[in-house]
Design a protein around this motif. Structure first.
Motif, PDB file in Angstrom:
ATOM      1  N   VAL A  39      43.807  26.416  40.732  1.00 34.75           N
ATOM      2  CA  VAL A  39      43.001  26.171  41.932  1.00 34.75           C
ATOM      3  C   VAL A  39      43.876  26.311  43.181  1.00 34.75           C
ATOM      4  CG1 VAL A  39      41.692  24.423  43.191  1.00 34.75           C
ATOM      5  CG2 VAL A  39      41.282  24.765  40.769  1.00 34.75           C
ATOM      6  N   PHE A  52      37.690  37.305  48.531  1.00 37.88           N
ATOM      7  CA  PHE A  52      37.168  37.797  47.258  1.00 37.88           C
ATOM      8  C   PHE A  52      38.131  37.469  46.119  1.00 37.88           C
ATOM      9  CE2 PHE A  52      36.407  41.041  44.021  1.00 37.88           C
ATOM     10  CZ  PHE A  52      35.061  40.882  43.839  1.00 37.88           C
ATOM     11  N   VAL A  55      37.939  33.704  45.106  1.00 39.31           N
ATOM     12  CA  VAL A  55      36.803  33.328  44.264  1.00 39.31           C
ATOM     13  C   VAL A  55      36.944  33.949  42.879  1.00 39.31           C
ATOM     14  CG1 VAL A  55      34.310  33.321  44.088  1.00 39.31           C
ATOM     15  CG2 VAL A  55      35.366  33.034  46.287  1.00 39.31           C
ATOM     16  N   THR A  56      37.469  35.185  42.840  1.00 39.80           N
ATOM     17  CA  THR A  56      37.676  35.825  41.540  1.00 39.80           C
ATOM     18  C   THR A  56      38.689  35.054  40.711  1.00 39.80           C
ATOM     19  OG1 THR A  56      37.284  37.909  42.653  1.00 39.80           O
ATOM     20  CG2 THR A  56      38.119  38.030  40.438  1.00 39.80           C
ATOM     21  N   LEU A  58      39.197  31.877  40.785  1.00 37.02           N
ATOM     22  CA  LEU A  58      38.483  30.726  40.223  1.00 37.02           C
ATOM     23  C   LEU A  58      37.633  31.157  39.038  1.00 37.02           C
ATOM     24  CD1 LEU A  58      37.031  28.545  43.104  1.00 37.02           C
ATOM     25  CD2 LEU A  58      38.741  27.935  41.440  1.00 37.02           C
ATOM     26  N   MET A  59      36.880  32.232  39.246  1.00 38.20           N
ATOM     27  CA  MET A  59      35.928  32.685  38.229  1.00 38.20           C
ATOM     28  C   MET A  59      36.665  33.066  36.952  1.00 38.20           C
ATOM     29  SD  MET A  59      32.549  33.632  38.562  1.00 38.20           S
ATOM     30  CE  MET A  59      31.364  34.341  37.469  1.00 38.20           C
ATOM     31  N   VAL A  62      39.931  29.898  36.085  1.00 38.76           N
ATOM     32  CA  VAL A  62      39.418  28.559  35.787  1.00 38.76           C
ATOM     33  C   VAL A  62      38.229  28.647  34.829  1.00 38.76           C
ATOM     34  CG1 VAL A  62      38.426  26.476  36.761  1.00 38.76           C
ATOM     35  CG2 VAL A  62      40.237  27.662  37.969  1.00 38.76           C
ATOM     36  N   GLY A  63      37.298  29.580  35.130  1.00 36.92           N
ATOM     37  CA  GLY A  63      36.081  29.653  34.331  1.00 36.92           C
ATOM     38  C   GLY A  63      36.276  30.311  32.980  1.00 36.92           C
ATOM     39  N   LEU A  66      41.248  29.550  31.419  1.00 38.53           N
ATOM     40  CA  LEU A  66      41.633  28.156  31.196  1.00 38.53           C
ATOM     41  C   LEU A  66      40.766  27.514  30.116  1.00 38.53           C
ATOM     42  CD1 LEU A  66      43.469  25.881  31.981  1.00 38.53           C
ATOM     43  CD2 LEU A  66      41.859  25.218  33.730  1.00 38.53           C
ATOM     44  N   PRO A 123      35.617  39.459  56.177  1.00 39.78           N
ATOM     45  CA  PRO A 123      35.344  39.492  54.743  1.00 39.78           C
ATOM     46  C   PRO A 123      35.842  40.765  54.095  1.00 39.78           C
ATOM     47  CG  PRO A 123      33.313  39.638  56.022  1.00 39.78           C
ATOM     48  CD  PRO A 123      34.407  39.368  56.980  1.00 39.78           C
ATOM     49  N   THR A 125      34.995  41.775  50.732  1.00 43.37           N
ATOM     50  CA  THR A 125      34.267  42.212  49.534  1.00 43.37           C
ATOM     51  C   THR A 125      33.796  43.657  49.628  1.00 43.37           C
ATOM     52  OG1 THR A 125      33.416  39.975  49.590  1.00 43.37           O
ATOM     53  CG2 THR A 125      32.523  41.441  47.912  1.00 43.37           C
TER      54      THR A 125
END
Lengths: 179, 351
Positions: A39, A52, A55-56, A58-59, A62-63, A66, A123, A125
């Motif tokens: 994180v 971007f 968030v990637t 994290l996705m 972490v998602g 991990l 941004p 993205t």
């Protein structure tokens, strides 16, 4: 001033749990500590204007990664504390390896001429999407083929193990092996 | 947000940074209050809907009118309960897990636009961000299951995590066609692209039938993602007692409970803003309805649909659940993405 404060907080969030990951006696705790490090790294990406990427991070980490790491760790047997080995053979090779990695990273960081500037706040993205579909379409497709190969490989590995042992599977394999 | 920002800079004379932080703090307080309130109301709603589906009344006494105060009474009861931590539990992780679960859903709530320009965290990647932070919930569930040091909890957590990371894929894929249509990941832009009554909402099968299919893919995946029936494998009371929160009591249990209803409302709100036109009224003459009310009504209707499904259908088996996800929903969602793209190219709907 505020930026420095944010940086220090993010650095603490990344580094302190990282130490915990390495030094924790409990492998599951190490896995959960990794959450904060990941994180924190996502926070750094966001801090540098790479929304971007943040968030990637994290996705994906972490998602996905991990959760899989935790699954693996939780399913393995945790050895009782106290029956650990503390010999030099357990200490020296990792230390040498860590020092080597540190040396390489230090060299890279000091040698490369970094393009230092203000982090952009616009941004990213749309730009990333356009680049992936135009200038970098070949690497993008190449990576997807590599990932597809990995996926198929994983599926085959699992299938073989679940078949293995049964006479049918062995007979089938012999049939296939014949030219 | 702009209004609030101007109020803090103009009327109260705060600097830009101070005003930003104040706005963020105010929005955080509002979001948390709404979330807690919505959990209380949805608990009552769940009991009444369950009663209705099963031809009984549900709570009737507390608060005189249809037991409206039952949820409040339950909350007070939960607050007064003893906080029990099992002797063999991993205490640190046991205490941290409920916070992480709640944090995951609260962070996602931040990016929900309730009305034009009324969103706690307005940024370009909103939708992607919502799906990304939801993954904290998975980690929290794994943590709770492992730290409880209880076989039921661990089974529940393993099932929950496997189910949630599997169903995240069709959930995210179902939203992709909408993102393609709006040309943006910002929830506000997605809602604005659906302006002009019910015919312009993304769910309209005439504009794009693949988006219509995607809505159902999203809805089914969202039921599984919130671990509710018929996909409540992590909590199956007949085999796992209560799954990953078996060992939790009092306030810590309340955190899981709150997170469950917060997530339920979250996925319904996302469906409302992605497929059902967000804050826009369904028909032209209904402009007088406040945008936020439109949005909340749509969310609550979807929650009702979710509860209807939960109290009507029997629970599936684990292997059926995985079969449905990997062999049915993911291929169909992928087809939706490709099909929607081709359809938009063919009819010149691309931006």
């Amino acid at each position: 001033m505020i930026r420095d404060l944010v940086f220090v907080l993010l650095a603490l969030l990344t580094v302190v749990p990282a130490f915990w990951v390495v030094f924790s006696r409990n492998i599951v705790h190490a896995g959960f500590a990794l959450l904060f490090t990941l994180v924190g790294v996502a926070g750094f990406y966001g801090f540098l204007g790479a929304d971007f990427l943040a968030v990637t991070q994290l996705m994906v980490y972490v998602g996905g990664v991990l959760v899989l790491v935790l699954f693996t760790v939780m399913m393995t047997h945790v050895p009782a504390v106290g029956r650990r080995r503390h010999g030099l053979d357990r200490l020296v090779p990792p230390a040498v390896f860590a020092a080597a990695v540190f040396g390489v990273l230090y060299k890279v960081i000091t040698v490369v001429k970094w393009n230092v500037g203000e982090a952009s706040t616009s941004p990213t993205t749309a730009e990333i999407g356009t680049q992936l579909m135009t200038n970098y379409v070949f690497p993008f497709e190449y990576v997807s083929i590599v990932l597809l190969a990995a996926m198929v490989g994983a599926a085959i590995l699992i299938r073989e193990r679940s078949h293995a042992g049964s006479d049918d599977a062995i007979a089938e394999e012999k049939q296939e092996a014949r030219p | 947000m702009k209004l609030m920002y101007d109020f803090f800079t103009g009327q109260l004379g705060l600097g830009a940074a101070g005003a930003n932080i104040t706005v963020a703090a105010v929005m955080a307080v509002i979001m948390f209050t709404v979330m807690a309130l919505c959990a209380i109301i949805l608990t009552w709603m769940e009991r009444k809907v369950a009663g209705f589906m099963q031809s009984r009344y549900g709570p009737m006494y507390t608060g005189r009118f249809h037991g409206w105060a039952q949820a409040v009474a339950d909350m007070l009861k939960i607050l007064g309960k003893e906080d029990i931590i099992p002797a063999e539990a991993d205490k640190g992780l046991f205490k941290f897990a409920p916070i992480l679960v709640l944090l995951g859903s609260l962070l996602a709530w931040a990016a929900i636009p309730w009305a034009p320009d009324f969103v706690a965290a307005d940024f370009d990647l909103g939708l992607f961000y919502i799906f990304a932070v939801s993954s904290l919930v998975v980690i929290g569930i794994l943590m709770a299951g492992w730290a409880s040091n209880n076989k039921w909890s661990l089974y529940g957590a393993a099932r929950g995590a496997a189910q949630m990371i599997s169903y995240e894929i069709p959930l995210a894929l179902a939203v992709v066609p909408v993102v393609m249509r709006a040309g943006s990941l910002n929830p506000q832009d997605i809602v604005i692209a659906q302006q002009g009554g019910i015919w312009h909402w993304n769910i309209n099968p005439i504009t794009n039938p693949f988006l219509f299919i995607a809505f159902f893919m999203y809805f089914i995946a969202s039921i599984a993602e919130t671990n509710r029936g018929p996909f409540d494998m992590p909590e199956t009371e007949s085999e796992l007692v209560a799954g990953y929160h078996t060992e939790y009591t009092g306030m810590r249990f309340a955190f899981f409970f709150l997170a469950e209803y917060a997530n339920l409302f979250l996925v319904s709100m996302i469906a409302a803003l992605v497929f059902l036109g967000g804050w826009w009224a369904p028909f032209p003459g209904m402009g007088w309805i406040p945008p936020a009310l439109n949005f909340i009504i749509k969310g609550v209707l979807l929650v009702f649909l979710n509860m209807w499904v939960r109290w009507t259908l029997p629970r599936v088996r684990v292997d059926q659940l995985m079969h449905l996800c990997w062999k049915v929903m993911i291929p169909v969602s992928l087809l939706c993405v490709v099909g929607a793209g081709v359809w938009m190219m063919a009819w010149g709907q691309l931006k």
